[in-house]
Scaffold this active site. Structure first.
Site, short mmCIF file in Angstrom:
data_model
loop_
_atom_site.label_atom_id
_atom_site.label_comp_id
_atom_site.label_asym_id
_atom_site.label_seq_id
_atom_site.Cartn_x
_atom_site.Cartn_y
_atom_site.Cartn_z
N GLU A 211 0.64 -1.10 0.02
CA GLU A 211 0.18 -0.16 0.21
C GLU A 211 0.63 1.04 0.03
OE1 GLU A 211 -3.66 -1.85 2.65
OE2 GLU A 211 -2.97 -0.26 3.66
N CYS B 43 -0.86 6.09 9.49
CA CYS B 43 0.68 5.10 9.94
C CYS B 43 0.02 4.60 11.28
CB CYS B 43 0.70 6.58 11.19
SG CYS B 43 1.51 8.23 10.51
N1 SAH Z 1 9.33 1.80 9.75
C1 SAH Z 1 9.35 2.49 10.19
C2 SAH Z 1 8.53 3.21 9.05
C3 SAH Z 1 6.94 2.99 8.90
S1 SAH Z 1 5.88 3.14 10.37
C4 SAH Z 1 9.23 2.74 11.06
O1 SAH Z 1 8.34 2.32 12.05
O2 SAH Z 1 9.60 4.21 11.68
C5 SAH Z 1 5.79 4.55 10.06
C6 SAH Z 1 5.49 5.71 11.42
O3 SAH Z 1 4.15 5.17 12.08
C7 SAH Z 1 6.59 5.08 12.63
O4 SAH Z 1 6.62 6.25 13.83
C8 SAH Z 1 5.58 4.23 13.66
O5 SAH Z 1 5.79 3.70 14.03
C9 SAH Z 1 4.18 4.99 13.46
N2 SAH Z 1 3.09 4.08 13.87
C10 SAH Z 1 2.79 2.44 13.71
N3 SAH Z 1 1.77 2.41 13.89
C11 SAH Z 1 1.22 3.20 14.08
C12 SAH Z 1 -0.28 3.71 14.56
N4 SAH Z 1 -0.83 2.39 15.56
N5 SAH Z 1 -0.84 4.89 15.33
C13 SAH Z 1 0.09 5.69 14.82
N6 SAH Z 1 1.57 5.17 14.47
C14 SAH Z 1 2.12 4.29 14.18
#
Ligand code: SAH
Ligand code: SF4
Length: 353
Positions: A103, A347
């Site tokens: 996605e 996110c």
């Molecule tokens: N793997 C990398 C990039 C992808 S995730 C990382 O984790 O940084 C992108 C962002 O979304 C990251 O900051 C992650 O921690 C956050 N994230 C993951 N699940 C989430 C959720 N349920 N709510 C809000 N942010 C979330």
């Protein structure tokens, strides 16, 4: 790389987006063609956004055909597009040649046109609140598959006379665990002789793979770096992010400090606020101590709901309290507007079957 091998088995021709300028030069050499023919193809695709070599009119017909036969110019099929009610957030499900899918998200916000792109199918790291993490790792994307997501949005925008302004590498997967392909994709998109997307308009987000943060620091790139922190004590962080056992705060924070010192650039910390998990002022205080004196910015983002995780977003009142605590202690921070939650494009909400 297993992914590339699998893809090639199904589709003999190499994907054009996987090539570097040197690969093309090399190919011209073996074909006995002048090197500038390769650059014409490169510019045609990345500057004029030609979808096939036949549309690059300064190439002779026989070469147009030869390029078409030698390389494949797309590898993804749009399986679904979901739009938010205001149409400002769009999520696309892109099918890959080996039948997996990923996605990618496009967001319009004031003057910004941002593509949020994926680097892996799934993710091995299993952060408790993240839907991608729940899939496990299926495979790495190739550099070309990372580039192609950007080309997809770019071409679509071009039809309305618009351009992307930002690329955030924050979709599915952990970019620092697919480091080489991610950097090659950035190099391709950044190339001044091609797509020419400014380094400062990229942001790469990592969960905190310390050795890779060190590599990245050495490369002296002008790209923005974001680190998903989410907790300021090891005890809490490792409950949320299993990778914290491997790279605890004592290893992560010095790597972040070193990045800022060596590059002179500001670093961003991401903090998903989860009710009664990491939204207390005890965590805010630990955070202030942890990042004291570091040139950084903290992004506070109320948790986006995902299936399989019972945590809830912090109340607006507590978001404000947390923000106020950091703010009065001179930590720069912003409360991020939640986008695309209703279409599961926020996110941590990206996942495919
Ligand atoms: N793997 C990398 C990039 C992808 S995730 C990382 O984790 O940084 C992108 C962002 O979304 C990251 O900051 C992650 O921690 C956050 N994230 C993951 N699940 C989430 C959720 N349920 N709510 C809000 N942010 C979330
Ligand atoms: Fe992977 Fe990032 Fe999701 Fe963690 S938050 S599981 S590192 S994609």
């Amino acid at each position: 790389m297993p992914g590339a091998g699998r893809r090639r088995a199904l589709n003999e021709r190499p994907l054009f987006f996987d090539l570097t300028p040197e690969d093309l030069t090399q190919r011209m050499l073996t074909w006995g063609e002048p090197a500038y023919r390769g650059r014409q193809l490169w510019r045609g695709v990345y500057r004029q956004l030609a979808e096939t070599p036949e549309l690059i009119t300064n190439l002779p017909h026989n070469l147009q055909r030869r390029f078409s036969e030698a390389f494949s110019f797309y590898s993804m099929e749009v399986k679904k597009t979901v739009r938010s009610a205001d149409n400002n957030t769009q999520k696309v499900v892109l099918g890959l040649t080996d039948s997996h899918s990923i996605e990618s998200v496009f967001m319009r916000y004031e003057r910004r046109r941002t593509a949020c792109i994926s680097t892996q199918v799934g993710c091995a790291l299993g952060c408790v609140f993240c839907a991608t993490g729940r899939m496990g790792l299926v495979r790495d994307l190739t550099a070309g598959e990372i580039v192609e997501q950007v080309m997809y949005f770019t071409r679509r925008l071009a039809q309305d006379g618009e351009r992307l302004t930002n690329i955030v590498i924050m979709g599915m997967g952990e970019p620092f665990l697919n480091y080489q392909a991610t950097m090659q994709a950035i190099d391709t998109l950044n190339d001044p002789d091609g797509f020419n997307f400014g380094a400062r308009r990229f942001t790469i987000s990592t969960i905190g793979i310390t050795p890779k943060i060190e590599c990245f620091t050495q490369e002296r790139r002008q790209i923005n770096l974001a680190v998903s922190l989410h907790a300021a004590t090891n005890e809490l962080r490792q409950q949320m992010l299993p990778i914290n056992r491997r790279y605890p705060l004592e290893s992560l924070i010095p790597a972040c400090r070193n990045y800022v010192e060596q590059t002179g650039r500001r670093i961003t910390f991401e903090w998903a606020l989860i009710r009664q998990v990491n939204d207390g002022l005890d965590q805010a205080e630990a955070l202030v101590n942890l990042i004291q004196g570091l040139n950084c910015h903290v992004n506070l983002i109320p948790l986006n709901p995902t299936d399989g995780y019972p945590g809830e977003a912090t109340s607006q009142q507590q978001v404000d309290n947390f923000y106020h605590y950091l703010n009065t202690r001179k930590i720069q921070c912003t409360i991020r507007v939640r986008r695309g939650i209703n279409i599961n494009a926020g996110c941590g909400q990206l996942a495919t079957e």
